[in-house]
Structures are given as structure tokens and as C-alpha cells.
Design a protein around this motif. Structure first.
Motif, PDB file in Angstrom:
ATOM      1  N   THR A 141      13.316 104.374  32.868  1.00  0.00           N
ATOM      2  CA  THR A 141      12.960 105.837  32.717  1.00  0.00           C
ATOM      3  C   THR A 141      14.132 106.515  33.316  1.00  0.00           C
ATOM      4  O   THR A 141      14.750 107.548  32.594  1.00  0.00           O
ATOM      5  CB  THR A 141      11.923 106.203  33.341  1.00  0.00           C
ATOM      6  N   ARG A 145      16.822 108.964  31.245  1.00  0.00           N
ATOM      7  CA  ARG A 145      16.924 110.290  31.622  1.00  0.00           C
ATOM      8  C   ARG A 145      18.178 110.678  32.047  1.00  0.00           C
ATOM      9  O   ARG A 145      19.046 111.645  31.448  1.00  0.00           O
ATOM     10  CB  ARG A 145      16.071 110.631  32.508  1.00  0.00           C
ATOM     11  N   ASP A 149      20.317 113.283  29.450  1.00  0.00           N
ATOM     12  CA  ASP A 149      20.443 114.523  30.049  1.00  0.00           C
ATOM     13  C   ASP A 149      22.085 114.774  29.825  1.00  0.00           C
ATOM     14  O   ASP A 149      22.426 116.017  29.732  1.00  0.00           O
ATOM     15  CB  ASP A 149      20.094 114.706  31.470  1.00  0.00           C
ATOM     16  N   ASP A 157      13.125 115.044  29.370  1.00  0.00           N
ATOM     17  CA  ASP A 157      11.916 115.278  29.542  1.00  0.00           C
ATOM     18  C   ASP A 157      11.207 116.396  28.737  1.00  0.00           C
ATOM     19  O   ASP A 157      10.031 116.608  28.694  1.00  0.00           O
ATOM     20  CB  ASP A 157      11.726 116.111  31.066  1.00  0.00           C
ATOM     21  N   ASP A 158      12.074 116.840  27.739  1.00  0.00           N
ATOM     22  CA  ASP A 158      11.669 117.633  26.702  1.00  0.00           C
ATOM     23  C   ASP A 158      11.293 117.106  25.473  1.00  0.00           C
ATOM     24  O   ASP A 158      10.804 117.640  24.565  1.00  0.00           O
ATOM     25  CB  ASP A 158      12.595 118.722  26.432  1.00  0.00           C
ATOM     26  N   GLN A 164      10.698 109.299  24.111  1.00  0.00           N
ATOM     27  CA  GLN A 164      11.123 108.870  25.263  1.00  0.00           C
ATOM     28  C   GLN A 164      11.059 107.417  25.365  1.00  0.00           C
ATOM     29  O   GLN A 164      11.769 106.459  25.822  1.00  0.00           O
ATOM     30  CB  GLN A 164      10.361 109.275  26.352  1.00  0.00           C
TER      31      GLN A 164
END
Length: 258
Positions: A141, A145, A149, A157-158, A164
Motif C-alpha cells: 500500500t 501510494r 502520488d 487516497d482519493d 487502489q
């Protein structure tokens, strides 16, 4: 090509084209681009192994790496000169093919090619190390991320939970790609290779993309014999998704040049 899901958008049968997508996505995002090209080319694409609807890819110590696997699949679509389009990792595959077989390319459109070896960058090297380290620790995770990002259209996270999860399952492919992208293990940058591409090349970048993207474009443009460059205002790395009008227009410009 067992297990490889193919996409085909109808167009001029005498003007074949192949589009190659980025990591952790799928070829479906070329659909809006194909619509805007309005049949000028017969556009094909495929979901890379482990992506979209294609089967999984498992590293084999005695087999080809992921970049080579995707390159061989892409090459199997080519039976006559065509317009080759690639985004991000897909653009590095397109460039690898063009260097190996320049006569097979009618035009070459490279959208943010992430061939980091062309412009070594300390920040990018740190990203590589971070993602690989988190993945090796089993922290998928956090690794995903960190990657999304930096390179995604929106923060990790959006994203919807399903997206995801899918990206976390594939993040190991990103770590597998460090040698060809950051160390040029495929020897794309060999002497005389880029210089042998006589088809028109278009390098497309997003204005807000990481600085290394613009440095890579500078390095490649300095060696390509017939090259155009464009920067899309307000765009980031995922500009085929976020700025389809502009990207399709620029692809069209390069089609005209050929």
C-alpha cells in the motif's frame, strides 16, 4: 499472445497505428484519443500483462523481464510500417522498438517517456529506491501510494478502493522496471540508435509533470533527427486521460508530418 486482451478502434485500414499505455493502467484510456482522431488511423492497443483484462505476469529468473515481454508483444502487432504511440513506460517500449527497427515506424509519438537513464535525476533515483524498498518489505500500500502520488492523475487516497486494490496487486511490476528505465538495461540509448530513427517524432510533455520528464525530453530531442516538441499547459503526467483533446490534436499533427 494468449491471455493478452486487445482493443481495436476502427479507422483507415491503410493507416494502422498501435498505442501503448502506462504502468498500473490499461489500454482502455486510448478510447477518448481514438474518438478524437475520428478514424484517421486504425488504432490497436493491448492491456499489458498484469494489467486490465490481460492475464498476470510472473517474473521468471531465466526469462525476459517485464519490459522485454511487453516489447515482444507490441512487436507482434507490427506487420507493416505503422504510427506508433506510447505513454510513459509504453513510450519507452515504443522507443525501444523504433531503435531496433526504424523501418517499421511511420511516425512515433512519445508522451512523457520515462527513460530516466537519459537524464539521471537524484529525486527520481530516490523515488525508485523508496518504491522498491517498501515493496520488498511487503508494504504494498505504501509503495503504491508513493508511486501514484508522484505519477498519477490524482492522489492514491482519493482513488476508489477497487482501483487502489488493483494497483497494489501490480506494484511489483514497477519495481521490476527499474533496470530498463533507470539503467537502460535494454540499451535503448546506444550510440547511433536514436539517430537512426528517420520517422517524424513528437515528444509531448505536461507542463506540471516532474522536472525529470522535461530533462528526458531535452536529452532525447537532442539526438533525434526529425523531432517536434509540445508542452500541454496545466497538464501532469496522466495527460492522455486529463487532456485528451490536446493530446489527440498533437498526435494528429505528427500523423500529418508522416
Amino acid at each position: 499472445m494468449s491471455g493478452i486482451y486487445q482493443h481495436h478502434w476502427q479507422g483507415d485500414p491503410d493507416r494502422p497505428a498501435l498505442a501503448l499505455h502506462c504502468m498500473l493502467a490499461s489500454a482502455g484510456y486510448w478510447g477518448p484519443i481514438a474518438k478524437r482522431l475520428d478514424g484517421r488511423v486504425g488504432l490497436k492497443a493491448f492491456d499489458m500483462p498484469g494489467h486490465g483484462r490481460s492475464g498476470d505476469w510472473t517474473p521468471d529468473p531465466d526469462g525476459p523481464d517485464f519490459h522485454t515481454t511487453v516489447t515482444r508483444i507490441a512487436a507482434s502487432f507490427i506487420d507493416r510500417p505503422l504510427d506508433l504511440i506510447g505513454h510513459s513506460m509504453g513510450a519507452t517500449v515504443a522507443l525501444r522498438i523504433a531503435v531496433a527497427a526504424p523501418d517499421a515506424i511511420r511516425s512515433l509519438t512519445l508522451i512523457e517517456p520515462v527513460l530516466f537513464a537519459a537524464a539521471p535525476d537524484r529525486q527520481q533515483a530516490s523515488r525508485d529506491t523508496q518504491v522498491a524498498s517498501l515493496y520488498e518489505q511487503g508494504r504494498e500500500t505504501e509503495a503504491t501510494r508513493a508511486f501514484i502520488d508522484a505519477w498519477g492523475a490524482q492522489p492514491f487516497d482519493d482513488l476508489p478502493p477497487q482501483a487502489q486494490h488493483q494497483m497494489q496487486r501490480r506494484i511489483g511490476l514497477v519495481a521490476n522496471n527499474v533496470p530498463p528505465l533507470s539503467h537502460d538495461s535494454a540499451n535503448i540509448l546506444r550510440d547511433g540508435g536514436l539517430e537512426a530513427i528517420d520517422a517524424p517524432v513528437m515528444l509531448i510533455s505536461g507542463e506540471n509533470s516532474p522536472p525529470v520528464i522535461h530533462a528526458i525530453a531535452d536529452a532525447l530531442a537532442g539526438r533525434l533527427p526529425d523531432v517536434g516538441r509540445a508542452t500541454v499547459p496545466g497538464a501532469g503526467h496522466m495527460l492522455p486521460l486529463t487532456h485528451a483533446d490536446e493530446v489527440a490534436g498533437l498526435i494528429g499533427v505528427n500523423l500529418d508530418r508522416a
